[in-house]
Design an enzyme around this catalytic site. Structure first.
Site, PDB file in Angstrom:
ATOM      1  N   ASP A   1       0.752  -1.256   0.000  1.00 34.05           N
ATOM      2  CA  ASP A   1       0.000   0.000   0.000  1.00 34.05           C
ATOM      3  C   ASP A   1       0.785   1.310   0.000  1.00 34.05           C
ATOM      4  O   ASP A   1       0.626   2.117  -0.893  1.00 34.05           O
ATOM      5  CB  ASP A   1      -0.944   0.012   1.209  1.00 34.05           C
ATOM      6  CG  ASP A   1      -1.724  -1.295   1.320  1.00 34.05           C
ATOM      7  OD1 ASP A   1      -1.626  -2.147   0.420  1.00 34.05           O
ATOM      8  OD2 ASP A   1      -2.444  -1.458   2.314  1.00 34.05           O
TER       9      ASP A   1
ATOM     10  N   GLU B   1       3.306  -8.970  11.427  1.00 37.35           N
ATOM     11  CA  GLU B   1       2.921  -8.718  10.030  1.00 37.35           C
ATOM     12  C   GLU B   1       4.177  -8.289   9.252  1.00 37.35           C
ATOM     13  O   GLU B   1       4.401  -8.729   8.139  1.00 37.35           O
ATOM     14  CB  GLU B   1       1.872  -7.603  10.045  1.00 37.35           C
ATOM     15  CG  GLU B   1       1.260  -7.265   8.716  1.00 37.35           C
ATOM     16  CD  GLU B   1       0.305  -6.073   8.824  1.00 37.35           C
ATOM     17  OE1 GLU B   1       0.176  -5.484   9.925  1.00 37.35           O
ATOM     18  OE2 GLU B   1      -0.310  -5.723   7.799  1.00 37.35           O
TER      19      GLU B   1
HETATM   20  C1  9WN Z   1      -5.649  -2.728   2.755  1.00 36.62           C
HETATM   21  C2  9WN Z   1      -4.382  -7.738   5.000  1.00 36.62           C
HETATM   22  C3  9WN Z   1      -3.860  -6.631   4.102  1.00 36.62           C
HETATM   23  C4  9WN Z   1      -2.776  -7.127   3.131  1.00 36.62           C
HETATM   24  C5  9WN Z   1      -2.076  -5.987   2.415  1.00 36.62           C
HETATM   25  C6  9WN Z   1      -1.561  -4.996   3.459  1.00 36.62           C
HETATM   26  C7  9WN Z   1      -2.724  -4.496   4.321  1.00 36.62           C
HETATM   27  C8  9WN Z   1      -4.897  -3.290   3.972  1.00 36.62           C
HETATM   28  C9  9WN Z   1      -4.784  -2.215   5.026  1.00 36.62           C
HETATM   29  O1  9WN Z   1      -3.347  -5.606   4.954  1.00 36.62           O
HETATM   30  O2  9WN Z   1      -3.627  -3.769   3.498  1.00 36.62           O
HETATM   31  O3  9WN Z   1      -5.919  -3.743   1.837  1.00 36.62           O
HETATM   32  O4  9WN Z   1      -5.806  -1.839   5.576  1.00 36.62           O
HETATM   33  O5  9WN Z   1      -3.683  -1.725   5.307  1.00 36.62           O
HETATM   34  O6  9WN Z   1      -0.899  -3.946   2.851  1.00 36.62           O
HETATM   35  O7  9WN Z   1      -1.018  -6.474   1.642  1.00 36.62           O
HETATM   36  O8  9WN Z   1      -3.371  -7.958   2.179  1.00 36.62           O
HETATM   37  O9  9WN Z   1      -3.322  -8.412   5.615  1.00 36.62           O
END
Ligand code: 9WN
Length: 478
Positions: free
Chosen positions: A192, A429
């Site tokens: 992101d 994470e």
């Molecule tokens: C937005 C769930 C997800 C991962 C992504 C990571 C993060 C979300 C957020 O979390 O994104 O989709 O709210 O930050 O960047 O890679 O799939 O783990």
């Protein structure tokens, strides 16, 4: 789910940290029956590429449950073939994740959307799914004839859905026929707030936004671990524009200000198409399908070749609106390694950069694992999400790619370092690359899943070093 104990070889890492049991525990606690929350509080929904990685880990515990993870996700596929980046959990506590289902309810009004609830977003994430399905098939092969037979049925059911998903990416997301996947939003990349997107996002003029909550900040130790408010304003502005376009792909393509060719998603698609070809073989898919898939692979390789930057020894994303490459060294630059089957020269160039101080060879690293953004970049930030920390799931992709490239020793080293990191610091994470501190969600499902896959992938040649924990504590005290 069957017990994890006894399925894995009793290697030194398992003895040391009870890693299998700890990973199993995380997946059990995040298990919603037919799908898995990406994390208990920060991410209480089903995420697309998380589910693929989760299925890869689950396959070592329970092949059927692994298959169900993906069947559940693909039950929410759109008519166009799109697999949504989030399927929202109707039971998620209110005020836990923003933007949630109510924000994306608009997507349900698209004629292409599946019946809601559950609601879905209308973005996508990198297409790891066919790779996961193939690994489930391989796990079934090890589990015996009964498992193979039920998994064959699963393959027959999921194959047309995977095919439609890849066709969607090759058409709606690549009307130019470039071989590269276009994304409409940084969330679509899975990375992101990576500086990969700073150039393209900087050109987006953010208009009036109503006030909105940052629920994500309640679930992490410090706001420096998450994207900034400026990033979020841009994310929500892009969502508003996508909603304004009625989630219609053609309208988005014409008017949307953020339109980027994402080399990491494109490389994953090439590798996933390799897996899809294998699956096509098992289900005896029509020759026409196989020809199309082969064509997508060739086109994907050509597209990535065009995005190769010989000076950096990396691949670069491409901003369609500005008509220029996005020149910054991030983990996505290793896209050709992930796509696989590179020339000897290109592979050597990529490995040289991977081992260099710009990535895993940086002398200050707690473990020799590549930071998500090169520490030599001015935009590097060791605590901020995709702007510097190391991500186990990215390390898994690189490890898997090194294995495929025949780079066995490098692959073993990367796997061992990743497991040492997790054994010492837990199922974060992501991790601060210099101190090793776990960041973001501390019970992240995909971290547990890749841990299981790594442990199941054979001996590590060397025991976990005794000084691992104490060095980490020292580093943090600095
Ligand atoms: C937005 C769930 C997800 C991962 C992504 C990571 C993060 C979300 C957020 O979390 O994104 O989709 O709210 O930050 O960047 O890679 O799939 O783990």
């Amino acid at each position: 789910m069957t017990s994890a104990r006894g399925i894995f070889s009793d290697g030194p890492l398992e003895k040391r940290g009870g890693l299998v049991a700890r990973a199993d525990d995380i997946l059990r606690k995040n298990d919603m029956g037919s799908w898995t929350k990406a994390a208990p509080e920060l991410y209480p929904h089903q995420w697309s590429w998380d589910s693929a990685f989760i299925a890869i880990g689950l396959a070592h515990l329970d092949v059927r449950r692994a298959a169900l993870e993906l069947s559940t996700l693909f039950a929410h596929q759109w008519k166009t073939g799109k697999v949504p980046h989030i399927v929202f959990n109707p039971e998620a506590p209110p005020e836990s994740y923003y933007p949630g289902a109510e924000h994306w309810a608009c997507a349900a009004s698209s004629p292409d959307a599946p019946p809601a609830p559950p609601y879905t977003s209308c973005l996508t994430q990198p297409p790891v799914h066919a790779i996961a399905v193939w690994r489930i098939w391989e796990a079934a092969g090890r589990a015996g004839e009964a498992s193979l037979s039920s998994t064959r049925d699963f393959l027959h059911g999921i194959y047309p859905r995977l095919f439609a998903w890849h066709r969607y990416l090759a058409t709606f997301r690549d009307p130019e026929g470039s071989g590269l996947v276009t994304i409409y939003h940084p969330w679509g990349s899975g990375t992101d707030n990576s500086p990969r997107w700073d150039g393209a996002l900087g050109a987006v003029e953010v208009g009036e936004l109503p006030p909105y909550p940052r629920y994500d900040l309640q679930h992490v130790e410090g706001s420096d671990q998450r994207p900034t408010d400026t990033d979020y304003d841009r994310y929500l502005w892009l969502v508003k524009l996508i909603k304004g376009a009625g989630c219609d792909e053609r309208t988005i393509y014409c008017y949307h200000p953020f339109l980027v060719k994402d080399v990491l998603s494109s490389a994953i698609l090439v590798a996933a198409n390799d897996a899809l070809l294998e699956i096509a073989e098992v289900v005896k898919a029509p020759d026409g399908d196989r020809e199309l898939i082969t064509g997508w692979i060739q086109r994907g390789r050509r597209g990535l070749d065009q995005r190769w930057d010989a000076d950096l020894g990396l691949c670069l994303d491409y901003d369609l609106r500005a008509g220029s490459p996005l020149r910054v060294r991030t983990i996505a630059g290793f896209a050709p390694l992930i796509a696989g089957r590179q020339s000897t020269e290109r592979l050597a160039a990529l490995l040289g950069v991977l081992d260099s101080p710009a990535y895993a060879g940086h002398p200050g690293l707690r473990w020799p694992l590549p930071p998500s953004t090169s520490p030599e970049e001015t935009k590097f930030d060791p605590r901020s999400y995709w702007r510097g920390p190391t991500w186990p799931v990215v390390n898994w992709l690189l490890w898997w790619s090194l294995v495929r490239a025949g780079e066995t020793q490098r692959a073993v080293n990367l796997r061992r370092a990743s497991l040492e990191q997790i054994a010492s610091e837990g199922f974060g994470e992501y991790f601060e690359p210099f101190t090793g501190e776990p960041l973001g969600s501390l019970r992240q499902s995909w971290t547990a899943a890749v841990t299981l896959d790594w442990i199941a992938s054979g001996p590590l040649q060397e025991p976990l070093r005794d000084e691992a924990r104490s060095r980490s504590k020292e580093a943090r005290g600095r």
